[in-house]
Design a protein around this motif. Sequence first.
Motif, short mmCIF file in Angstrom:
data_model
loop_
_atom_site.label_atom_id
_atom_site.label_comp_id
_atom_site.label_asym_id
_atom_site.label_seq_id
_atom_site.Cartn_x
_atom_site.Cartn_y
_atom_site.Cartn_z
N ALA A 166 70.40 35.61 85.34
CA ALA A 166 69.21 35.97 86.15
C ALA A 166 68.41 34.81 86.42
O ALA A 166 68.69 33.36 85.75
CB ALA A 166 68.85 36.58 85.19
N SER A 195 66.52 44.46 93.35
CA SER A 195 65.89 43.24 92.29
C SER A 195 65.96 44.30 90.74
O SER A 195 64.92 44.46 90.96
CB SER A 195 64.76 42.63 92.88
OG SER A 195 65.74 41.58 93.79
N ASP A 196 66.63 43.53 90.10
CA ASP A 196 66.46 44.39 89.15
C ASP A 196 66.80 43.86 87.17
O ASP A 196 68.04 43.14 87.94
CB ASP A 196 66.80 45.90 88.38
CG ASP A 196 65.46 46.58 87.48
OD1 ASP A 196 64.74 46.38 86.59
OD2 ASP A 196 65.91 47.66 88.32
N ILE A 197 66.49 44.46 86.40
CA ILE A 197 67.42 43.48 85.28
C ILE A 197 68.59 44.46 85.07
O ILE A 197 69.45 44.18 83.79
CB ILE A 197 66.23 43.58 84.16
CG1 ILE A 197 66.30 44.99 83.31
CG2 ILE A 197 64.58 42.41 84.54
CD1 ILE A 197 65.36 44.65 81.83
N THR A 198 68.99 45.71 85.13
CA THR A 198 69.77 46.25 84.97
C THR A 198 70.68 46.89 86.43
O THR A 198 69.91 47.30 86.75
CB THR A 198 69.95 47.50 83.84
OG1 THR A 198 70.57 48.09 83.95
CG2 THR A 198 68.15 48.40 84.44
N ALA A 199 71.82 47.09 86.35
CA ALA A 199 72.73 47.84 87.36
C ALA A 199 72.65 49.52 87.23
O ALA A 199 72.93 50.55 87.66
CB ALA A 199 73.85 47.20 87.45
N ARG A 221 72.73 44.93 80.77
CA ARG A 221 71.69 43.54 81.41
C ARG A 221 72.84 43.04 82.94
O ARG A 221 74.27 43.58 83.08
CB ARG A 221 71.17 42.43 81.00
CG ARG A 221 70.91 42.69 79.86
CD ARG A 221 69.31 42.81 81.00
NE ARG A 221 68.66 41.80 82.09
CZ ARG A 221 68.28 40.24 81.16
NH1 ARG A 221 67.45 41.08 80.15
NH2 ARG A 221 67.79 40.00 82.43
N LEU A 222 72.37 43.33 84.06
CA LEU A 222 72.79 42.82 84.81
C LEU A 222 72.87 41.30 85.08
O LEU A 222 72.04 40.63 85.20
CB LEU A 222 72.16 43.22 86.09
CG LEU A 222 72.71 42.30 87.46
CD1 LEU A 222 73.70 43.51 87.93
CD2 LEU A 222 71.32 43.61 88.74
N LEU A 223 73.95 40.99 84.95
CA LEU A 223 73.66 38.55 85.09
C LEU A 223 74.84 38.20 85.92
O LEU A 223 74.28 36.90 85.69
CB LEU A 223 74.65 38.57 83.64
CG LEU A 223 74.46 39.57 82.53
CD1 LEU A 223 75.27 39.40 81.53
CD2 LEU A 223 73.34 38.44 81.61
N SER A 224 74.88 39.15 87.46
CA SER A 224 75.73 37.61 88.38
C SER A 224 74.75 38.82 89.31
O SER A 224 74.62 40.38 89.66
CB SER A 224 76.48 37.88 88.57
OG SER A 224 77.34 38.69 88.05
N GLU A 280 80.72 41.38 92.24
CA GLU A 280 80.01 40.55 91.76
C GLU A 280 80.55 38.98 92.43
O GLU A 280 81.64 38.73 92.82
CB GLU A 280 80.08 40.02 90.22
CG GLU A 280 79.73 41.46 89.30
CD GLU A 280 80.63 40.33 87.71
OE1 GLU A 280 80.58 39.29 87.32
OE2 GLU A 280 80.32 41.38 87.01
N PRO A 305 70.14 39.76 89.89
CA PRO A 305 69.34 39.78 88.67
C PRO A 305 69.06 39.12 88.52
O PRO A 305 68.45 38.16 88.84
CB PRO A 305 70.85 39.43 88.21
CG PRO A 305 71.44 38.44 88.80
CD PRO A 305 71.29 39.36 90.64
#
Length: 876
Positions: free
Chosen positions: A467, A419-423, A63-66, A73, A436
């Motif tokens: 997120a 914009s997504d939930i993962t890099a 997951r992309l968290l920041s 980051e 995120p």
Amino acid sequence: MKDQGVSEICSTCPYCGVGCGVRLLADGQGGLTVRGDPEHPANFGKLCSKGSALGETVGLEGRLLSPRVHGRETGWDEALDLVAQRFRETIEQHGPESVGFYVSGQLLTEDYYVANKLMKGYVGAANIDTNSRLCMASSVAGHRRAFGTDTVPGTYEDLEEADLIVLVGSNLAWCHPVLYQRILAARKARGTKLVVIDPRRTASCDGADMHLALKAGTDAALFNGLLCAIHEAGALDKEFLTNVTGFNEALIAASSDRDTVTGLSEAQLAAFYKLWIGTGKVVTVYSQGVNQSTSGSDKVNAILNCHLATGRIGTPGCGPFSITGQPNAMGGREVGGLANMLACHLDIENADHRAAVHEFWDSPRMADAPGLKAVDLFRAAGDGRIKALWIIHTNPAVTMPDADAVTKAIADCDFVVVSDITAATDTARLADVLLPASAWAEKEGTVTNSDRTISRQRAALPAPGAARPDWEILAEIGRRMGWREAFDYACPAEIFREYAALSGLAGTLGRDFDISAKAELSDSEYMAMAPFRWPASATRNGGRFFADGRFYHPDGKARMLPIRYRPPASEPCPEFPFRLNTGRIRDQWHTMTRTARSPRLAAHLAEPFLEIHPEDARRLGIAPADLVRLENPQGKAILRARITDAVAPGDVFAPMHWTGETAPSARIDALVAANTDPVSGQPESKASTTAVARFDAAWYGYAVSATEITPTADYWARACTRAGWRAELAAAAQPEDWEAEARALFGLPDAPCQTVIDARRGVARIAFHDGDRLIAALFAGPEPVALKRDFLATLPGTEAPDALTGQPPADRPDPGPLVCSCFNVGLNTIVAAIETQGLLSVEQIGAALEAGTNCGSCRPELASILAAAQAKVAAE
């Protein structure tokens, strides 16, 4: 809404357009139990294999968290200030047409609405398009031309009330399994006939009364032939035709066409026409095989013409029915997510509509013409016309036609936000700024399914890290670009109320979409909102459209269009003799950012493949399990051969799911030409041409590991397992040092290993252990390696001293390749049960093993296994 007593949260599945209701139960530790909602009108508790496995996909790994700016980051303020600044400066220097949004049917309606408002009403351009352009734009165009607006007249209940269902370009059994099961239940209960029209023999053909394997792309000629047969049989509904214009022109055009181009025999054509004409209640379901074409809009209108000519529309058990591919493709249509639409089915070309939306939004400017559709949007990014691009919840570097050119266009664009939930996607890796976003089960909003039912998605898990919901990110950019009041939303309920109010304005302008009765919902009423289908009013034939003969053109009449068959844009030639069809498989979704996290979904078809006819394989010297190379002017690919007569000679089929993250050589849209329908702008994803040849690998390999595998071979495809990872490998040159190759593959420079290497024969088997515990193993040889792959995939992390044999010990049964994902039942288990228990039907297999008793999408495969086992017994 919580179900009292069990604390379940009612929500909606995030996969296909069926829009199944789910009930979610969080375990308080980040896990989630998912089951079908027995009260939801789309599925009544049923789920397909993907929906059943949703709980396996919600972990935080990857997951992309920041936020990230140029890979670094950072906090939200820095990232959002930069995005707002770069978009504002780009507009000031180059005008509003220099920026674009590419969004997704994964967005919730409230997200979609804010994005559409920001771009069209405040940036002042219409360069916002959606990956739904690749899915249902031709259906939208066909509806608008025939009905005057994008109205889908069908309902799921029609499938259960029809006497004949025709599936056109739709593998419903795999792509919309819950709907397919509703059809099969109707067949069993009332004898509904089923016809499948598809160049391929798919799972949907199992048990069909008729499969018309027409020549690819000839659907319009087939339905033109049907229109002529309707006229010749005297089956026109003359009373209904008083509400329709263009019949004579449509019939003349249809009469000039030749249905013989379909490749179907006269007997097949006559049988289909007789069945369609002679059955009073007919539903024609169509999907990507119709839409994804340079003549997709015409194919849609050819189908609509037949229903309009016979009045078989808008009444129970009758009508054309477009089934969408994404969970909120319909919601996107409703809010004007396409570049050539306004919110609430209003027309961007209509000055009165534009003025009404402009006034409602009180916006500083308003887009006054259609924007760039998806293919043109990325061309503009590549040639410098689009200088700032925001991509939201989609992976165009994989899914767009001519995907290599799109990848380069994104890389070359001056400023790209993702914009997504993962890099870890092909597209996210190209971004200047990564934002995120909240994932499914973490966010609140609504979605609309294929039969216009609006359902709530609800949060059952907290958003991880930093997120945020997409509507909140979009609104914050709007505020930072200077439009604070217009985007000062506190919650999705507030957005929904505004959107519902706008729909009331659309209703006064004569549009079909009006949910303004919901415009005064309180926050708590919104949170508790039950699924409802629009129009809710009983004044329109109990919530149905068109049975009253009223349409949305200015004269109130429908339009029949003169349609003539047009061949695909690319025709096979000596250099590129094969026609390439692309599509989906049963257990994967889009580019697998969610489904690839589920071991059981990954187990069914664990690597990319090319279906090729036995005659073509024999002529090209391609054997089962060989690798094949595809090449055309757009790109190249390497895939595993699946030799089958499910495709016609000269046709090949490949799935579209694999990416640079899972199988870089299998990004199949790199070979799809960027040819589009001139009306809808939808790409032709079913008819590119290609050369096919055997890939002459020097070695083939299979690897299993407890940790992530990082291959560098010419061909590789990896998938997660319950024990870790598995991968197929192949390369054109043999390694000089097999042990070094294996250590690099697994990232194990120092671990002790066990080897069996015959350099002369090119055979190597290497296992790494931590004490008695297997860490990883590689099996390689000069031919595709014969092993018990599914058994080996279970060994990492266990004591496996005999792993290098590649076979299970006698006391450990091997279930074999996965067949039923819902209940995790393998091929060997099924065959053994058939042989030992004397099972004689698919139903008996289900009773013994549960296989095929949930979503049913494996039932055709079960039938094939049963037939093979019975043939074996008969031969013995």
